[in-house]
Enzyme design. Structure first.
Site, PDB file in Angstrom:
ATOM      1  N   CYS A 408       0.802  -1.217   0.000  1.00 18.12           N
ATOM      2  CA  CYS A 408       0.000   0.000   0.000  1.00 18.12           C
ATOM      3  C   CYS A 408       0.838   1.273   0.000  1.00 18.12           C
ATOM      4  O   CYS A 408       0.485   2.255  -0.642  1.00 18.12           O
ATOM      5  CB  CYS A 408      -0.984  -0.011   1.155  1.00 18.12           C
ATOM      6  N   HIS A 452      -2.116   0.722   7.111  1.00 16.37           N
ATOM      7  CA  HIS A 452      -2.413   1.017   5.716  1.00 16.37           C
ATOM      8  C   HIS A 452      -1.915   2.425   5.397  1.00 16.37           C
ATOM      9  O   HIS A 452      -1.705   3.244   6.284  1.00 16.37           O
ATOM     10  CB  HIS A 452      -3.931   0.918   5.496  1.00 16.37           C
ATOM     11  N   ASP A 468      -7.877   5.843  -2.444  1.00 10.53           N
ATOM     12  CA  ASP A 468      -7.048   4.707  -2.006  1.00 10.53           C
ATOM     13  C   ASP A 468      -6.518   3.970  -3.228  1.00 10.53           C
ATOM     14  O   ASP A 468      -7.194   3.120  -3.793  1.00 10.53           O
ATOM     15  CB  ASP A 468      -7.864   3.765  -1.121  1.00 10.53           C
TER      16      ASP A 468
END
Lengths: 665, 305
Positions: A408, A452, A468
């Site tokens: 991520c 994250h 995202d």
């Protein structure tokens, strides 16, 4: 030692208990001790075990002294100082080991037991879990067994254990009183210099490639959440942490953000009320669900829309919050901060910059650029993986065009760089995403593996919009968590594989239990204690009141225990009380037992006086005689009950009453 | 419970000796408790018959020794006589080598002779010419003495009396019993016809059964209270010895057995107490044995919880 001489066989059980106690005490300390120290302690225990097996093995006193000195020096070198809990515990552990190999007299046993008790207590400095509690309890039982076997070596091990458990059980009321009434001190008791709050797992305030994928290997719990109603869907569970704006080509840093008591946004949409129990992470960040309406006590809002505590979180704490995921933020963001969110290091990632310029070339609106960048990233066919390859100087370039494997933080960083290159303000936000509902107690558990990184872009009129980019390559990551997002053959630990259902269920139960323990036992802090006493009607509960209550309750408990033990002592004489009832009843009828009269003689006399009741009277007397004199032990409970029924069955007929004074019963 | 019932034995004995159930039971308890019995009474009340009856019923080998002032130890124990053929001395066992001895009028013999018998009772063996001869087992002595006859007698000293577990008195029979006695058959002839009810090994089984009788801690407490009371009583010259305490319990066990119980009661202790304690105690300042009333008062002074 002052009393040399071989360990006699009669003292052997005590020595074995002592060894078991020491091993059990030292073992849980091992992970917290320096490796060399743990090994030394294990070695000393093995030496002791060998000594017990072969009577003649004796360690010279000089060697013991030398080991002690060397350990002291080692501790000094390892910790840098002697003060503080860690070096203290380390020294105690070695002292126990050394004491063990030179135990000769009973005085040494007492010293070793005392050391063990200190070390058992010391375990709680490191670990306050249920397991630590159980271990401490077990160690305590063994310590009691050691002391008991010191008194009576001949008793079998089972009897010693039973006696120790019974002692512990008798201490329970006192322990409950102490738990509720002992004045709690706010903050940790052992905040000692330098070694307090050393390293802990958790998000850091900077981000570099690989920093979050590293974290995702940890199953440690970051925080737990209990929602008032239904929790928000997984895709909305963004727990906001450090916001990283400054990028130096390798590492992302936060920029200074002033704090205010009220948020910079006004909340909209539906809200979710919840209680968040955060594990200590020694940082000031409070990972709230985006975006809370008001700051809980002890926390304030920062300019980048997250909650900051006034002091680092050194112990588990609970916060009451209410968040509104649909809230829009930053419509009126000041120019200075937007400029910060556009800055890119020079001579860094040329290929990405080039790509971004090409994309943004003919775009008219930042929204359009955003869509194009996302589309472009999609076409790059990036793969989400837990083990991305190492990246060099131009990390974003290498990720986008060469390796195409990333976690991520790679996605977020690449996206922000691309957006900035296309002149759209963007920044990286770190925190936790998702979390897992524990089906046992319904709470949401967020682990370090849920850490994250995502991005925020600033669009005119709309303000900061969350994007995202990880969802491009692995939409499941956002929907169902890390395990689902990774390829099946991914190198994940067994627990994370969905196949391990049983293990998972055990883990759920265990974590629910741990949560209950945390909330009710460890969570019983000074505030909860104060609230409890306020509810009980004490207006101003202070330590003086608590101490008075504590003293009074402890005295009551001790008296009650004492009375109980007396009663227990007298229970064997239950039979006597029953017999006395019988004798009193006959005495009321004018036939008292002579002080010296045996039961059968008395019954014969009574039977002669009350011929109608003669049968019952004789039965009672024979029953009593049998219960009292036919056994050398305690009378059987069933027979006692029978006897009591028999006595109650004795009724004097009216006719006999006539010529005697009326009976009371 | 004992496998052997003592009731038929007592019934058979009661048919011979009329109106003396209690004394007979005490005598039997004494035998079961492996103790020796002293009967103190005037002549003619049936002492000899009692001893004989017991011997006959239990099937014991019986010997009667009439003690006189000229009786010598060797007359009891036996003598070594030179055997001309073998050119050596050979021991000829005396009357003491029997299972039941009736030592009649023991106080007529000289102390030397008395003690010869009493030591034998204690040791269950006879030593003559450096040789030891074991006495038969069981070995039970019933001694009698006449308390009224004081001329030319040597009353047993206290220390010797201690060798007897019990002392009983027979006394005159009551009117009814005496009438039956007068009207009935000659007792000696009845005795000759009497068949044994028990075998000697049965007696040993009874003795073992008595050992196994339960004595609860509470009864031990009571025994100790009785012993303590005897020691503290101002009426008594000195209290009961630990040996007397052991004797009390053994007698109480045997008494419980004759009642068909497998545990002892305070009543058992109270029943045997006058007979176990009586001959061991002396009234303070006098050379007189304790009267029965003093013993009863002593029992009644001890509280039983």
């Amino acid at each position: 030692m002052a009393h040399p001489g071989p360990i006699s066989a009669s003292r052997q059980p005590c020595q074995l208990w002592l060894l078991a106690m020491s091993a059990l005490t030292l073992a849980p300390h091992a992970p917290f001790l320096p490796a060399w120290l743990g090994m030394l302690c294990a070695g000393l225990i093995i030496v002791r075990a060998t000594q017990l097996r072969f009577d003649r093995l004796r360690v010279p006193q000089l060697v013991v002294i030398l080991i002690a000195l060397a350990t002291a020096i080692g501790v000094k070198l390892d910790f840098g100082h002697f003060f503080g809990k860690d070096p203290g515990i380390a020294l105690l552990a070695v002292l126990l080991g050394l004491k063990l190999i030179e135990v000769r007299a009973s005085r040494d046993v007492y010293v070793a037991v005392l050391l063990c008790l200190f070390l058992l207590l010391g375990l709680f400095f490191e670990d306050q879990s249920i397991l630590a509690g159980v271990l401490a309890l077990a160690g305590f039982v063994l310590a009691l067994c050691t002391l008991l076997s010191q008194q009576d070596a001949a008793a079998p091990a089972g009897a010693q254990l039973k006696a120790a458990a019974s002692l512990l059980f008798q201490a329970t009321p006192l322990f409950v009183v102490l738990f509720f009434l002992f004045p709690r001190v706010p903050g940790p008791l052992w905040g000692l210099p330098s070694d307090a709050f050393s390293s802990m797992t958790g998000l850091s305030d900077t981000m570099r490639p690989g920093s979050i994928s590293q974290l995702s290997l940890s199953e440690a719990i970051a925080f737990r959440v209990e929602f008032d109603g239904a929790p928000p869907p997984p895709a909305q569970r963004y727990w906001r942490g450090p916001v990283l704006t400054r990028f130096d080509g390798q590492v992302w840093h936060p920029v200074f953000s002033p704090v205010t008591d009220t948020p910079q946004y006004s909340v909209t949409g539906s809200g979710f009320g919840y209680r968040l129990t955060m594990e200590a992470h020694n940082r000031r960040w409070l990972f709230a669900l985006e975006f809370p309406d008001r700051a809980p006590t002890g926390a304030r809002f920062s300019r980048d829309n997250r909650l900051l505590l006034q002091s680092p979180l050194h112990q588990r704490a609970r916060f009451e919050l209410r968040s509104y995921p649909a809230t829009a933020t930053g419509q009126d963001e000041d120019q200075h901060r937007l400029t910060e969110a556009l800055r890119l290091p020079a001579n860094s990632n040329p290929r990405s910059l080039e790509l971004a310029r090409r994309i943004a070339d003919d775009a008219t609106h930042p929204k359009e650029i955003l869509d194009r960048v996302l589309a472009e990233m999609k076409t790059l066919d990036l793969t989400y993986t837990l083990e991305p390859p190492l990246l060099g100087t131009h990390s974003v370039d290498e990720f986008l065009f060469d390796t195409r494997l990333g976690f991520c933080e790679h996605f977020a960083a690449a996206f922000v760089v691309l957006m900035r290159a296309a002149e759209v303000p963007a920044r990286v936000v770190t925190g936790y995403q998702g979390g897992e509902i524990n089906p046992v107690d319904g709470s949401l558990v967020v682990r370090q593996s849920d850490a994250h990184a995502w991005a925020e872009v600033w669009l005119p009129q709309r303000g900061w919009v969350r994007v995202d980019p990880t969802a491009l390559a692995a939409p499941q990551r956002i929907e169902s968590g890390l395990t689902a997002a990774l390829p099946r053959d991914g190198d994940l630990r067994g627990l994370m594989r969905p196949a391990a259902d049983l293990l998972l269920s055990i883990r759920y139960h265990w974590e629910a239990l741990t949560n209950a323990w945390n909330q009710s036992v460890l969570g019983y802090n000074d505030e909860v204690q104060r609230d409890l006493f306020k509810e009980l009607g004490f207006r101003e509960p202070d330590w003086r009141l608590l101490s008075t209550l504590l003293g009074a309750s402890a005295a009551t408990v001790l008296l009650a225990l004492f009375a109980w033990s007396l009663r227990r002592h007298r229970r064997g004489e239950h039979l006597d009380r029953l017999w006395q009832i019988f004798c009193r009843r006959l005495a009321h009828k004018g036939l008292a037992r002579m002080a010296w009269e045996g039961p059968i003689d008395y019954a014969e006399r009574a039977a002669a006086a009350f011929p109608r009741e003669a049968r019952t009277i004789r039965m009672i007397a024979h029953h009593y005689a049998r219960l009292r004199y036919a056994t050398t032990g305690k009378p059987d409970q069933g027979a006692l009950r029978q006897f009591s029924v028999l006595i109650r069955s004795l009724r004097f007929s009216k006719k006999t009453d006539d010529d005697r004074k009326p009976a009371k019963s | 419970m004992p496998q052997i019932d003592v009731r038929p034995l007592l019934e058979a004995a009661n048919r011979i000796i009329l109106g003396k159930e209690h004394s007979l039971r005490l005598a039997l308890a004494c035998l079961i408790a492996r103790g020796h019995l002293l009967i103190e009474d005037i002549p003619g009340v049936g002492k000899t018959i009692l001893a004989h009856t017991i011997a006959q019923l239990v099937g014991l080998e019986f010997q009667r020794i009439q003690f006189t002032s000229d009786l010598l130890p060797a007359d009891i124990l036996g003598v070594s006589i030179f055997d001309a053929e073998q050119h050596s001395f050979r021991f000829h066992p005396g009357p003491v080598f029997a299972q039941l001895i009736l030592a009649d009028e023991i106080n007529r013999a000289t102390p030397k002779t008395q003690s010869a018998l009493l030591e034998t009772m204690e040791e269950h063996q006879v030593t003559a010419d450096g040789q030891t001869f074991a006495l038969p087992s069981p070995f039970f002595v019933i001694a009698t003495q006449n308390p009224a006859d004081q001329i030319g007698t040597f009353p047993l000293p206290e220390s010797q009396l201690d060798r007897f577990l019990m002392r009983i008195e027979l006394g005159y029979p009551d009117r009814e019993a005496e009438r039956a006695l007068l009207m009935g058959e000659d007792r000696r002839r009845m005795l000759e016809r009497l068949a044994p009810v028990l075998q000697p090994q049965d007696l040993q089984a009874l003795q073992r059964a008595a050992d196994a009788i339960t004595v609860s801690p509470r009864l031990i407490d009571y025994t100790q209270s009785l012993l303590a009371a005897s020691r503290q009583s101002p009426d008594l010259r000195n209290g009961l010895s630990p040996r007397a305490g052991l004797g009390l319990l053994a007698a109480a066990r045997a008494w419980a057995l004759t009642d068909g119980r497998d545990y002892a009661l305070p009543e058992d202790l109270q029943a045997v107490f006058p007979h176990v304690a009586g001959h061991r105690l002396r009234i303070a300042g006098e050379e007189r044995p304790v009267p029965a009333e003093t013993l009863r008062a002593l029992i009644q002074s001890v509280k039983l919880d």
